[in-house]
Design an enzyme around this catalytic site. Sequence first.
Site, PDB file in Angstrom:
ATOM      1  N   ASP A   1      -3.734  -5.212   1.840  1.00  0.00           N
ATOM      2  CA  ASP A   1      -3.173  -5.266   3.202  1.00  0.00           C
ATOM      3  C   ASP A   1      -4.334  -5.296   4.196  1.00  0.00           C
ATOM      4  O   ASP A   1      -4.903  -6.355   4.438  1.00  0.00           O
ATOM      5  CB  ASP A   1      -2.231  -4.070   3.402  1.00  0.00           C
ATOM      6  CG  ASP A   1      -1.525  -4.103   4.746  1.00  0.00           C
ATOM      7  OD1 ASP A   1      -1.639  -5.118   5.453  1.00  0.00           O
ATOM      8  OD2 ASP A   1      -0.855  -3.112   5.106  1.00  0.00           O
TER       9      ASP A   1
ATOM     10  N   GLY B   1      -7.222  -3.978   3.675  1.00  0.00           N
ATOM     11  CA  GLY B   1      -8.448  -4.078   2.895  1.00  0.00           C
ATOM     12  C   GLY B   1      -9.186  -2.755   2.753  1.00  0.00           C
ATOM     13  O   GLY B   1     -10.169  -2.668   2.031  1.00  0.00           O
TER      14      GLY B   1
ATOM     15  N   LEU C   1      -9.292  -1.443  -1.005  1.00  0.00           N
ATOM     16  CA  LEU C   1     -10.175  -2.205  -1.897  1.00  0.00           C
ATOM     17  C   LEU C   1     -11.635  -2.092  -1.486  1.00  0.00           C
ATOM     18  O   LEU C   1     -12.517  -2.102  -2.340  1.00  0.00           O
ATOM     19  CB  LEU C   1      -9.748  -3.672  -1.945  1.00  0.00           C
ATOM     20  CG  LEU C   1      -8.625  -3.969  -2.936  1.00  0.00           C
ATOM     21  CD1 LEU C   1      -8.297  -5.446  -2.942  1.00  0.00           C
ATOM     22  CD2 LEU C   1      -9.018  -3.517  -4.353  1.00  0.00           C
TER      23      LEU C   1
ATOM     24  N   LYS D   1      -1.177  -9.469   1.868  1.00  0.00           N
ATOM     25  CA  LYS D   1      -0.618  -9.686   3.205  1.00  0.00           C
ATOM     26  C   LYS D   1      -1.684 -10.325   4.090  1.00  0.00           C
ATOM     27  O   LYS D   1      -2.875 -10.164   3.830  1.00  0.00           O
ATOM     28  CB  LYS D   1      -0.188  -8.346   3.815  1.00  0.00           C
ATOM     29  CG  LYS D   1       1.030  -7.717   3.171  1.00  0.00           C
ATOM     30  CD  LYS D   1       1.428  -6.480   3.961  1.00  0.00           C
ATOM     31  CE  LYS D   1       2.512  -5.711   3.264  1.00  0.00           C
ATOM     32  NZ  LYS D   1       2.832  -4.451   3.982  1.00  0.00           N
TER      33      LYS D   1
ATOM     34  N   ASP E   1       5.540   1.972  -3.371  1.00  0.00           N
ATOM     35  CA  ASP E   1       6.404   3.071  -2.963  1.00  0.00           C
ATOM     36  C   ASP E   1       6.564   3.171  -1.456  1.00  0.00           C
ATOM     37  O   ASP E   1       5.785   2.613  -0.682  1.00  0.00           O
ATOM     38  CB  ASP E   1       5.804   4.400  -3.433  1.00  0.00           C
ATOM     39  CG  ASP E   1       4.548   4.758  -2.633  1.00  0.00           C
ATOM     40  OD1 ASP E   1       3.588   3.963  -2.635  1.00  0.00           O
ATOM     41  OD2 ASP E   1       4.549   5.817  -1.975  1.00  0.00           O
TER      42      ASP E   1
HETATM   43  P1  IMP Z   1      -4.886  -1.446   2.500  1.00  0.00           P
HETATM   44  O1  IMP Z   1      -5.833  -0.307   2.229  1.00  0.00           O
HETATM   45  O2  IMP Z   1      -4.435  -1.484   3.933  1.00  0.00           O
HETATM   46  O3  IMP Z   1      -5.357  -2.787   2.016  1.00  0.00           O
HETATM   47  O4  IMP Z   1      -3.566  -1.122   1.753  1.00  0.00           O
HETATM   48  C1  IMP Z   1      -3.538  -1.007   0.402  1.00  0.00           C
HETATM   49  C2  IMP Z   1      -2.663   0.135  -0.032  1.00  0.00           C
HETATM   50  O5  IMP Z   1      -1.686   0.499   0.936  1.00  0.00           O
HETATM   51  C3  IMP Z   1      -1.912  -0.337  -1.239  1.00  0.00           C
HETATM   52  O6  IMP Z   1      -2.634  -0.026  -2.414  1.00  0.00           O
HETATM   53  C4  IMP Z   1      -0.605   0.405  -1.112  1.00  0.00           C
HETATM   54  O7  IMP Z   1      -0.723   1.659  -1.734  1.00  0.00           O
HETATM   55  C5  IMP Z   1      -0.406   0.594   0.366  1.00  0.00           C
HETATM   56  N1  IMP Z   1       0.456  -0.457   0.930  1.00  0.00           N
HETATM   57  C6  IMP Z   1       0.101  -1.467   1.766  1.00  0.00           C
HETATM   58  N2  IMP Z   1       1.150  -2.231   2.088  1.00  0.00           N
HETATM   59  C7  IMP Z   1       2.208  -1.681   1.435  1.00  0.00           C
HETATM   60  C8  IMP Z   1       3.613  -2.040   1.365  1.00  0.00           C
HETATM   61  O8  IMP Z   1       4.111  -3.013   1.942  1.00  0.00           O
HETATM   62  N3  IMP Z   1       4.374  -1.240   0.573  1.00  0.00           N
HETATM   63  C9  IMP Z   1       3.893  -0.169  -0.106  1.00  0.00           C
HETATM   64  N4  IMP Z   1       2.595   0.186  -0.066  1.00  0.00           N
HETATM   65  C10 IMP Z   1       1.765  -0.563   0.698  1.00  0.00           C
END
Ligand code: IMP
Length: 187
Positions: free
Chosen positions: A104, A106, A109, A132, A160
């Site tokens: 999402d 990032g 990761l 996304k 979740d």
């Molecule tokens: P980031 O750190 O913003 O890239 O988001 C990654 C983490 O956020 C993922 O591993 C999920 O645990 C959570 N996440 C992001 N988008 C969603 C969603 O639409 N549904 C559920 N969990 C999400």
Amino acid sequence: MDKDVAGVLIDEARIRRRITTLAGEIAEHYSDRERGLTIVPVLSGSIVFLADLIRQLPVKMRMGLVHVSSYRGETTTPRDPRLIASALPDLRNQDVLIVDDILDTGGTLRLVQRSVGEAGPRSLRTVVLLRKPRRRDPDVAADFVGFDIENVFVVGYGLDYNGWYRNLPYIAVLTPDAGGPTDGPCG
Ligand code: IMP
Ligand code: MG
């Protein structure tokens, strides 16, 4: 549980077909590597994807684990992710593949890629089931992607909402009552 689902975004058959193709792409990438691959799933969201993916990967492999929490109770507001725990073998000179549920902003990761990268792997790749468009960090990328989706909060197939709905066998959007978006089923 099903009454909380406003709509199915990606059904079981589509997930199954895509994972077969994705496993083929990954297997081809590592086909010349006899020494084997170290898979590093990001807990907890990747577990269902992980189980289906690795059983289609005819590659010698072992596994290390990292557990990251992004405290995403609200469906749209991400917070800084934290590395809660990791159980990793020595990754020096190893081929490493990080497996996560969704890319999402990032933030998650970036954290995992940095901490695995510091261990000195020979190669480092990342596979995510979903991606996304809302990337904040241009340096964070996934090498293999299952599906590109819109900026909508999804659950199921490991993902979740406040810890719930990971066991739905498809990717779904929740009803507003269950925590989903209030501006339509895919808003
Ligand atoms: P980031 O750190 O913003 O890239 O988001 C990654 C983490 O956020 C993922 O591993 C999920 O645990 C959570 N996440 C992001 N988008 C969603 C969603 O639409 N549904 C559920 N969990 C999400
Ligand atoms: Mg996650």
